[in-house]
Design a protein around this motif. Sequence first.
Motif, PDB file in Angstrom:
ATOM      1  N   LEU A  27     -60.390  31.415  -3.661  1.00 48.50           N
ATOM      2  CA  LEU A  27     -59.872  30.392  -4.270  1.00 48.50           C
ATOM      3  C   LEU A  27     -60.934  29.409  -5.226  1.00 48.50           C
ATOM      4  CD1 LEU A  27     -57.641  28.968  -1.655  1.00 48.50           C
ATOM      5  CD2 LEU A  27     -57.025  30.028  -3.726  1.00 48.50           C
ATOM      6  N   SER A  31     -58.541  24.240  -6.184  1.00 48.93           N
ATOM      7  CA  SER A  31     -57.445  25.004  -5.982  1.00 48.93           C
ATOM      8  C   SER A  31     -57.529  24.843  -4.164  1.00 48.93           C
ATOM      9  CB  SER A  31     -57.155  26.252  -6.155  1.00 48.93           C
ATOM     10  OG  SER A  31     -57.024  26.310  -7.761  1.00 48.93           O
ATOM     11  N   TYR A  32     -58.581  25.158  -3.639  1.00 49.90           N
ATOM     12  CA  TYR A  32     -58.690  24.949  -2.379  1.00 49.90           C
ATOM     13  C   TYR A  32     -58.388  23.662  -1.782  1.00 49.90           C
ATOM     14  CZ  TYR A  32     -60.648  26.206   2.400  1.00 49.90           C
ATOM     15  OH  TYR A  32     -60.676  26.520   3.773  1.00 49.90           O
ATOM     16  N   TYR A  35     -54.539  23.024  -1.540  1.00 50.37           N
ATOM     17  CA  TYR A  35     -53.985  23.587  -0.723  1.00 50.37           C
ATOM     18  C   TYR A  35     -54.280  23.211   0.701  1.00 50.37           C
ATOM     19  CZ  TYR A  35     -52.047  26.673  -4.163  1.00 50.37           C
ATOM     20  OH  TYR A  35     -51.223  27.319  -5.283  1.00 50.37           O
ATOM     21  N   ILE A  38     -51.991  19.984   1.153  1.00 48.50           N
ATOM     22  CA  ILE A  38     -50.776  20.118   1.173  1.00 48.50           C
ATOM     23  C   ILE A  38     -50.336  20.601   2.573  1.00 48.50           C
ATOM     24  CG2 ILE A  38     -48.661  21.652   0.628  1.00 48.50           C
ATOM     25  CD1 ILE A  38     -49.313  19.094  -1.285  1.00 48.50           C
ATOM     26  N   LEU A  39     -51.460  21.528   3.113  1.00 49.52           N
ATOM     27  CA  LEU A  39     -51.175  22.069   4.623  1.00 49.52           C
ATOM     28  C   LEU A  39     -51.340  20.668   5.509  1.00 49.52           C
ATOM     29  CD1 LEU A  39     -53.447  25.392   4.504  1.00 49.52           C
ATOM     30  CD2 LEU A  39     -51.027  25.103   4.954  1.00 49.52           C
ATOM     31  N   ILE A 209     -55.010  23.867 -11.233  1.00 50.13           N
ATOM     32  CA  ILE A 209     -54.892  24.700  -9.832  1.00 50.13           C
ATOM     33  C   ILE A 209     -54.341  25.877 -10.169  1.00 50.13           C
ATOM     34  CG2 ILE A 209     -53.644  24.267  -8.034  1.00 50.13           C
ATOM     35  CD1 ILE A 209     -53.750  21.265  -8.239  1.00 50.13           C
ATOM     36  N   LEU A 213     -56.121  29.769  -9.661  1.00 49.60           N
ATOM     37  CA  LEU A 213     -55.537  30.604  -8.559  1.00 49.60           C
ATOM     38  C   LEU A 213     -55.490  32.036  -9.130  1.00 49.60           C
ATOM     39  CD1 LEU A 213     -54.494  31.086  -5.694  1.00 49.60           C
ATOM     40  CD2 LEU A 213     -52.191  30.235  -6.582  1.00 49.60           C
ATOM     41  N   LYS A 220     -51.762  36.323  -3.174  1.00 46.42           N
ATOM     42  CA  LYS A 220     -51.382  34.985  -3.084  1.00 46.42           C
ATOM     43  C   LYS A 220     -51.216  35.098  -1.601  1.00 46.42           C
ATOM     44  CE  LYS A 220     -49.482  33.348  -7.320  1.00 46.42           C
ATOM     45  NZ  LYS A 220     -48.243  32.734  -8.002  1.00 46.42           N
ATOM     46  N   GLY A 224     -53.439  32.763   0.993  1.00 49.70           N
ATOM     47  CA  GLY A 224     -52.749  31.836   1.811  1.00 49.70           C
ATOM     48  C   GLY A 224     -53.197  32.016   3.488  1.00 49.70           C
ATOM     49  N   VAL A 227     -56.518  30.538   3.898  1.00 42.93           N
ATOM     50  CA  VAL A 227     -56.593  29.139   4.320  1.00 42.93           C
ATOM     51  C   VAL A 227     -55.916  28.495   5.537  1.00 42.93           C
ATOM     52  CG1 VAL A 227     -55.589  26.769   2.927  1.00 42.93           C
ATOM     53  CG2 VAL A 227     -56.706  28.834   1.409  1.00 42.93           C
ATOM     54  N   LYS A 231     -57.639  26.278   8.040  1.00 39.09           N
ATOM     55  CA  LYS A 231     -57.294  24.876   8.420  1.00 39.09           C
ATOM     56  C   LYS A 231     -56.489  24.686   9.464  1.00 39.09           C
ATOM     57  CE  LYS A 231     -59.680  24.235   5.919  1.00 39.09           C
ATOM     58  NZ  LYS A 231     -60.898  23.330   6.116  1.00 39.09           N
TER      59      LYS A 231
END
Length: 307
Positions: A27, A31-32, A35, A38-39, A209, A213, A220, A224, A227, A231
């Motif tokens: 990533l 973009s990282y 995400y 969002i997480l 973003i 990606l 993806k 994902g 990440v 996280k």
Amino acid sequence: ILAIAAQFIYALVAVFDKYLVTSKTVLHPFSYAFYVSILSAFSVGIFFFDWIKLPFGISVPSFSDLVIPNAAVVGLSLLSGIAMFVALVNLFEGLSKSDASDVVPVVTSISAMATLLFEFLFLAGVFNGQKLLGFFLLAAGTVLVSHLKFNREVIFHTCMSGVMFAVYYTLIKFVFNLTNFDSGFLYTRIGLVIAALAVIALPSYRARIFRKLQDRPVSKRKAGAYVLATKTLAGIASVMTLKAVQLGSVAVVQAIAGVQFLLLIVFSAIFGRIVHEHFGEKATPVDIVHKGVAATIIALGLFVMFT
């Protein structure tokens, strides 16, 4: 024990963050950051485990302890989300261009110095000789790293990240002063998610973003998974740190953050030698000595300032 264990996890996370934004298969920094933000929504999951009894008198956040937020809590939570998002973007930009074992100590050092300043300006904090000595040591360690290691772009990103993390923590303190821990924990993370979603409402940022990606050849699903795993570890460390603060002294927990820098040098040396092409860490004897001296000065500054 909680605070030290959390710093061990944070050090691992920092090295893998470096991999995720440096490797050409995963990533881009912006973009990282999106995400990762969002997480934060998944942190609400911890509230479903409030029935678990943990050692050391630790209580898991519970829905029953939530308080309806007033306008001030809502506004501060949103502002804290914006501050955290900007801090993350600049942190990952810095990591993509320099070693994690250099970037993370400098960001933490600048954050600590800025937090002390904000505490003095907005939270009735007091400067004394010990805090000033700690401030001086942090500044010296930061200069030692940045002057010899960073170009102007990296200096900008690390300074911006450190200051915005300080803004975030100061706003968090205001939120906790206005409501309880469980409510503040939930609402500030909702604020971060809203800040990230607001970014994709802007066409230029949305294109940035998703185009970035698509530029990476990795699937993806694989990106994902990377990440999510990283996280999840960061989330565990965050809860451990907050619980350590709840059980003990904020000052001691902050001082223990210096342990992360020394662990980072060890991890950077290991990963830098084994998979240098992905982690990009400089692990020559000269580099390790330089990192060790600078990290020790910054860790000492944290200890002096917060104990």
